[in-house]
Design a protein around this motif. Structure first.
Motif, PDB file in Angstrom:
ATOM      1  N   ALA A  77       0.837  -1.210   0.000  1.00 50.47           N
ATOM      2  CA  ALA A  77       0.000   0.000   0.000  1.00 50.47           C
ATOM      3  C   ALA A  77       0.868   1.255   0.000  1.00 50.47           C
ATOM      4  N   VAL A  78       1.966   1.238   0.741  1.00 52.82           N
ATOM      5  CA  VAL A  78       2.882   2.380   0.761  1.00 52.82           C
ATOM      6  C   VAL A  78       3.483   2.593  -0.630  1.00 52.82           C
ATOM      7  N   LEU A  79       3.914   1.518  -1.278  1.00 50.50           N
ATOM      8  CA  LEU A  79       4.504   1.640  -2.612  1.00 50.50           C
ATOM      9  C   LEU A  79       3.473   2.111  -3.633  1.00 50.50           C
ATOM     10  N   ASP A  80       2.240   1.635  -3.516  1.00 49.83           N
ATOM     11  CA  ASP A  80       1.176   2.112  -4.409  1.00 49.83           C
ATOM     12  C   ASP A  80       0.986   3.621  -4.273  1.00 49.83           C
ATOM     13  N   ALA A  81       0.948   4.086  -3.049  1.00 47.32           N
ATOM     14  CA  ALA A  81       0.769   5.520  -2.813  1.00 47.32           C
ATOM     15  C   ALA A  81       1.965   6.305  -3.343  1.00 47.32           C
ATOM     16  N   PHE A  82       3.153   5.782  -3.153  1.00 48.10           N
ATOM     17  CA  PHE A  82       4.369   6.439  -3.626  1.00 48.10           C
ATOM     18  C   PHE A  82       4.361   6.546  -5.152  1.00 48.10           C
ATOM     19  N   GLU A  83       3.970   5.498  -5.834  1.00 45.18           N
ATOM     20  CA  GLU A  83       3.961   5.499  -7.297  1.00 45.18           C
ATOM     21  C   GLU A  83       2.819   6.344  -7.852  1.00 45.18           C
ATOM     22  N   GLY A  84       1.672   6.325  -7.221  1.00 46.87           N
ATOM     23  CA  GLY A  84       0.580   7.205  -7.621  1.00 46.87           C
ATOM     24  C   GLY A  84      -0.183   6.737  -8.849  1.00 46.87           C
ATOM     25  N   ALA A  85      -1.128   7.577  -9.248  1.00 43.99           N
ATOM     26  CA  ALA A  85      -2.071   7.235 -10.310  1.00 43.99           C
ATOM     27  C   ALA A  85      -1.478   7.290 -11.710  1.00 43.99           C
ATOM     28  N   GLU A  86      -0.301   7.891 -11.865  1.00 43.86           N
ATOM     29  CA  GLU A  86       0.292   7.955 -13.202  1.00 43.86           C
ATOM     30  C   GLU A  86       0.944   6.637 -13.620  1.00 43.86           C
ATOM     31  N   TYR A  87       0.947   5.697 -12.703  1.00 41.46           N
ATOM     32  CA  TYR A  87       1.475   4.364 -12.996  1.00 41.46           C
ATOM     33  C   TYR A  87       0.346   3.350 -12.916  1.00 41.46           C
ATOM     34  N   THR A  88       0.441   2.320 -13.739  1.00 40.79           N
ATOM     35  CA  THR A  88      -0.499   1.213 -13.679  1.00 40.79           C
ATOM     36  C   THR A  88       0.294  -0.061 -13.404  1.00 40.79           C
ATOM     37  N   MET A  89      -0.323  -1.022 -12.746  1.00 46.26           N
ATOM     38  CA  MET A  89       0.338  -2.282 -12.437  1.00 46.26           C
ATOM     39  C   MET A  89       0.181  -3.222 -13.625  1.00 46.26           C
ATOM     40  N   ARG A  90       1.257  -3.944 -13.944  1.00 50.97           N
ATOM     41  CA  ARG A  90       1.224  -4.865 -15.068  1.00 50.97           C
ATOM     42  C   ARG A  90       2.042  -6.108 -14.748  1.00 50.97           C
ATOM     43  N   ALA A  91       1.555  -7.254 -15.178  1.00 49.90           N
ATOM     44  CA  ALA A  91       2.321  -8.498 -15.077  1.00 49.90           C
ATOM     45  C   ALA A  91       3.332  -8.520 -16.217  1.00 49.90           C
ATOM     46  N   VAL A  92       4.561  -8.914 -15.911  1.00 49.54           N
ATOM     47  CA  VAL A  92       5.626  -8.980 -16.907  1.00 49.54           C
ATOM     48  C   VAL A  92       6.445 -10.249 -16.677  1.00 49.54           C
ATOM     49  N   ALA A  93       7.289 -10.556 -17.639  1.00 47.82           N
ATOM     50  CA  ALA A  93       8.231 -11.676 -17.518  1.00 47.82           C
ATOM     51  C   ALA A  93       9.638 -11.109 -17.573  1.00 47.82           C
ATOM     52  N   VAL A  94      10.376 -11.241 -16.493  1.00 49.60           N
ATOM     53  CA  VAL A  94      11.748 -10.730 -16.433  1.00 49.60           C
ATOM     54  C   VAL A  94      12.734 -11.857 -16.691  1.00 49.60           C
ATOM     55  N   ASP A  95      13.916 -11.483 -17.147  1.00 48.54           N
ATOM     56  CA  ASP A  95      15.004 -12.440 -17.356  1.00 48.54           C
ATOM     57  C   ASP A  95      14.561 -13.653 -18.162  1.00 48.54           C
ATOM     58  N   GLY A  96      13.787 -13.410 -19.199  1.00 47.00           N
ATOM     59  CA  GLY A  96      13.405 -14.482 -20.096  1.00 47.00           C
ATOM     60  C   GLY A  96      12.291 -15.378 -19.626  1.00 47.00           C
ATOM     61  N   GLY A  97      11.535 -14.983 -18.605  1.00 51.95           N
ATOM     62  CA  GLY A  97      10.377 -15.798 -18.275  1.00 51.95           C
ATOM     63  C   GLY A  97       9.899 -15.782 -16.838  1.00 51.95           C
ATOM     64  N   ARG A  98      10.678 -15.256 -15.907  1.00 50.19           N
ATOM     65  CA  ARG A  98      10.211 -15.236 -14.519  1.00 50.19           C
ATOM     66  C   ARG A  98       9.083 -14.218 -14.355  1.00 50.19           C
ATOM     67  N   ALA A  99       7.989 -14.657 -13.751  1.00 46.16           N
ATOM     68  CA  ALA A  99       6.815 -13.796 -13.565  1.00 46.16           C
ATOM     69  C   ALA A  99       7.081 -12.743 -12.504  1.00 46.16           C
ATOM     70  N   ALA A 100       6.644 -11.535 -12.783  1.00 44.43           N
ATOM     71  CA  ALA A 100       6.760 -10.416 -11.844  1.00 44.43           C
ATOM     72  C   ALA A 100       5.647  -9.426 -12.152  1.00 44.43           C
ATOM     73  N   ARG A 101       5.528  -8.434 -11.292  1.00 41.35           N
ATOM     74  CA  ARG A 101       4.645  -7.288 -11.509  1.00 41.35           C
ATOM     75  C   ARG A 101       5.524  -6.053 -11.530  1.00 41.35           C
ATOM     76  N   THR A 102       5.062  -5.025 -12.205  1.00 38.14           N
ATOM     77  CA  THR A 102       5.804  -3.778 -12.221  1.00 38.14           C
ATOM     78  C   THR A 102       4.847  -2.611 -12.427  1.00 38.14           C
ATOM     79  N   TYR A 103       5.324  -1.425 -12.098  1.00 43.96           N
ATOM     80  CA  TYR A 103       4.579  -0.200 -12.324  1.00 43.96           C
ATOM     81  C   TYR A 103       4.984   0.358 -13.683  1.00 43.96           C
ATOM     82  N   VAL A 104       4.026   0.494 -14.590  1.00 46.62           N
ATOM     83  CA  VAL A 104       4.257   1.009 -15.936  1.00 46.62           C
ATOM     84  C   VAL A 104       3.736   2.446 -16.009  1.00 46.62           C
ATOM     85  N   TRP A 105       4.532   3.324 -16.598  1.00 44.40           N
ATOM     86  CA  TRP A 105       4.167   4.735 -16.737  1.00 44.40           C
ATOM     87  C   TRP A 105       3.027   4.884 -17.730  1.00 44.40           C
TER      88      TRP A 105
END
Length: 130
Positions: A77-105
């Motif tokens: 919740a703290v990180l969500d507030a820090f990132e704010g509404a200009e970012y959206t959460m998205r599922a991504v694959a890092v390092d060729g396939g590991r599942a993660a979430r990230t904040y996309v501008w």
């Protein structure tokens, strides 16, 4: 308000200010476990009039960052507030396939150049240690 991360088991890929231990400590009062990671097809773009980056699609690009693990719902919740509404959460694959979430501008003012972490550290990071 419920966190965008609260019910996710996936780690959080961070690529900008949240890669700095000083920032995490200031926000969360601790530094969560993390490991290096990279996200192909994206870049951490410099943003006009902002000291922080925005993750944007970039064919052939590579955004380097870290995977944060073991975040509590309160910390999410703290990180969500820090990132704010200009970012959206998205599922991504890092390092060729590991599942993660990230904040996309999703805001505007994206510059052609990539964000400069060293410049940020020189100009801003010292304030977090005070």
């Amino acid at each position: 308000m419920e966190s965008r991360l609260a019910h996710e088991d996936m780690p959080l890929f961070v690529y900008g200010t949240l890669c700095f231990e000083e920032v995490l400590r200031a926000l969360l009062r601790r530094v969560p476990y993390s490991e290096p990671a990279a996200l192909a097809g994206w870049r951490a773009a410099a943003l006009a009039r902002r000291p922080y980056p925005g993750l944007v699609p970039a064919p052939g690009g590579l955004a380097r960052g870290r995977l944060l693990r073991g975040l509590t719902p309160e910390e999410c919740a703290v990180l969500d507030a820090f990132e704010g509404a200009e970012y959206t959460m998205r599922a991504v694959a890092v390092d060729g396939g590991r599942a993660a979430r990230t904040y996309v501008w999703r805001g505007g003012d994206v510059l052609a150049e990539d964000w400069d972490a060293e410049r940020y550290a020189e100009r801003v990071i010292a304030a977090y240690g005070r």
